[in-house]
Write an enzyme that holds these catalytic residues in place. Structure first.
Site, PDB file in Angstrom:
ATOM      1  CG  ASP A 128     -45.826  26.602 -46.091  1.00  0.00           C
ATOM      2  OD1 ASP A 128     -46.655  25.735 -45.735  1.00  0.00           O
ATOM      3  OD2 ASP A 128     -44.737  26.772 -45.501  1.00  0.00           O
ATOM      4  NE  ARG A 155     -30.155  30.834 -44.903  1.00  0.00           N
ATOM      5  CZ  ARG A 155     -29.866  31.882 -44.135  1.00  0.00           C
ATOM      6  NH1 ARG A 155     -28.618  32.187 -43.912  1.00  0.00           N
ATOM      7  NH2 ARG A 155     -30.806  32.598 -43.567  1.00  0.00           N
ATOM      8  CD  GLU A 169     -48.263  31.396 -40.644  1.00  0.00           C
ATOM      9  OE1 GLU A 169     -47.511  30.795 -39.840  1.00  0.00           O
ATOM     10  OE2 GLU A 169     -47.978  31.545 -41.830  1.00  0.00           O
ATOM     11  CB  ALA A 204     -40.908  33.911 -48.140  1.00  0.00           C
ATOM     12  NE  ARG A 205     -41.365  34.116 -41.259  1.00  0.00           N
ATOM     13  CZ  ARG A 205     -40.980  32.837 -41.316  1.00  0.00           C
ATOM     14  NH1 ARG A 205     -41.495  32.037 -42.209  1.00  0.00           N
ATOM     15  NH2 ARG A 205     -40.098  32.358 -40.465  1.00  0.00           N
ATOM     16  CG  HIS A 250     -45.434  28.393 -41.463  1.00  0.00           C
ATOM     17  ND1 HIS A 250     -45.344  29.634 -40.917  1.00  0.00           N
ATOM     18  CD2 HIS A 250     -44.171  28.073 -41.849  1.00  0.00           C
ATOM     19  CE1 HIS A 250     -44.090  30.055 -40.956  1.00  0.00           C
ATOM     20  NE2 HIS A 250     -43.359  29.108 -41.526  1.00  0.00           N
ATOM     21  CB  ILE A 251     -45.951  22.026 -43.561  1.00  0.00           C
ATOM     22  CG1 ILE A 251     -46.375  22.060 -45.038  1.00  0.00           C
ATOM     23  CG2 ILE A 251     -47.173  21.912 -42.647  1.00  0.00           C
ATOM     24  CD1 ILE A 251     -46.928  20.733 -45.545  1.00  0.00           C
ATOM     25  CB  ALA A 297     -39.290  24.444 -41.495  1.00  0.00           C
ATOM     26  CG  ASP A 300     -31.306  39.427 -53.190  1.00  0.00           C
ATOM     27  OD1 ASP A 300     -30.950  40.494 -52.643  1.00  0.00           O
ATOM     28  OD2 ASP A 300     -31.374  38.347 -52.570  1.00  0.00           O
TER      29      ASP A 300
END
Ligand code: NAD
Length: 311
Positions: free
Chosen positions: A262, A156, A267, A237-238, A285-286, A288, A176
């Site tokens: 991010d 996505r 965390e 992403a992570r 981590h902003i 979203a 991917d």
């Protein structure tokens, strides 16, 4: 008729709460601070048919066991690591989440971080605003136009980043192994078969995979060595997909020109090694955090919970 009772233990955006409240067969308890009082949740959960949380409520086996009437647990967001999925499934309690609600927020944050890293905008900002210096020569950046962007994980967010990068006149390639070539081709993006090829050809690399056993440490010193000198790396992403120590060292050596991050392996964290690296743009981590995305997530989760309650 007994109403479906829904307990919301953390903050969710108003439109989601309103949607639930206006249902004639639903009664809502909204207590956004309740997640801090686990004992109280345990005490009242037996009367509820649905529980809506974010990441702060530990939905443990004990809680699920006491929730004799529970039919569904809704996570307003993506990650369900605070929910004991196995215990829920054993009791036939459905767990739903809202993975699509923050796609655009994360996509746009990625574009912002890409530009910020390419032009070192936060450093220039700090120099002028906080240090009151006028250092035009110091902040020499690179342009996105004409560069090759390598996207690892073309789902996505990755695919939407690709579309936007093309509008910046970038050449976009993606790795991917789980998607069809046609999906990439339709968007004018070249799907490469090997990660190595992407590492070798890209000027800027951005990761958009989930964190799995396979993707943890997907980018380490070994992979960075295969990249172009002066590459720019992004992780929105992570934490842990790009090895933090190896990225730190590559930024110090200059192999990696700049990075934007991010998300972190632990965390919250204010002492991560990356915070000491040069030429790195960091955010807590902003990805979203937009009003629109929080509204989307709340409405999606409200609809999912309603669907589950009504069978
Ligand atoms: P998605 O499931 O739509 O896409 C992930 C893609 O990664 C899939 O196409 C999948 O095939 C691919 N993939 C999986 N394993 C891979 C591997 N080993 N190599 C290459 N590709 C692989 O997910 P999404 O909604 O696009 O989200 C992507 C990531 O962004 C997730 O980690 C998500 O948690 C994160 N995210 C972060 C923020 C933030 O606040 N920073 C916000 C939203 C999402």
């Amino acid at each position: 008729m007994e109403k479906f009772k829904v307990l919301i233990t953390e903050h969710i955006a108003e439109p989601g709460i309103e949607l639930l409240k206006k249902q004639p067969d639903v009664e809502v308890t909204y207590d956004p601070e309740l997640f801090r009082n686990f004992d109280r949740i345990l005490e009242i959960i037996p009367e509820y048919h649905a529980l809506i949380t974010r990441s702060g409520t530990p939905v443990t086996e004990e809680l699920l066991e006491r929730g004799k009437k529970l039919k569904v647990v809704g996570r307003a967001g993506v990650g369900v690591d605070n929910i004991d999925l196995e215990a829920a499934s054993r009791r036939g309690i459905l767990v739903v989440n809202a993975p699509t609600g923050n796609t655009l927020a994360a996509t746009e944050h990625t574009m912002g971080m890409m530009l910020a890293a390419a032009r070192l905008i936060p450093y220039a900002h700090k120099s002028l605003k906080e240090e009151r210096k006028w250092e035009r020569k110091k902040f020499m950046g690179v342009e996105l136009a004409g560069k090759t962007l390598g996207i690892i994980g073309f789902g996505r967010i990755g695919s939407r980043v690709g579309i936007r990068a093309k509008a910046f006149d970038m050449k976009v390639i993606a790795y991917d192994p789980y998607i069809k070539k046609e999906k990439a081709e339709r968007l004018g993006v070249e799907l490469v078969d090997e990660l190595e090829e992407l590492l070798r050809r890209s000027d800027i690399i951005t990761v958009h995979t989930p964190l799995t056993e396979e993707t943890r440490n997907m980018i380490t010193k070994r992979e960075i060595e295969k990249m172009k000198d002066g590459v720019i790396l992004l992780n929105i992403a992570r934490g842990g997909i790009i090895n933090e120590k190896d990225l730190y060292e590559a930024l110090v050596s200059g192999k990696v020109r700049a990075a934007a991050v991010d998300v972190f392996s632990k965390e919250p964290s204010t002492d991560n090694i990356l915070l000491d690296a040069p030429n790195i743009v960091v955010t807590p981590h902003i990805g979203a955090n937009t009003f629109e995305s929080q509204t989307n997530v709340a409405v999606i989760i409200a609809n999912q919970v309603l669907a589950a309650l009504r069978g």
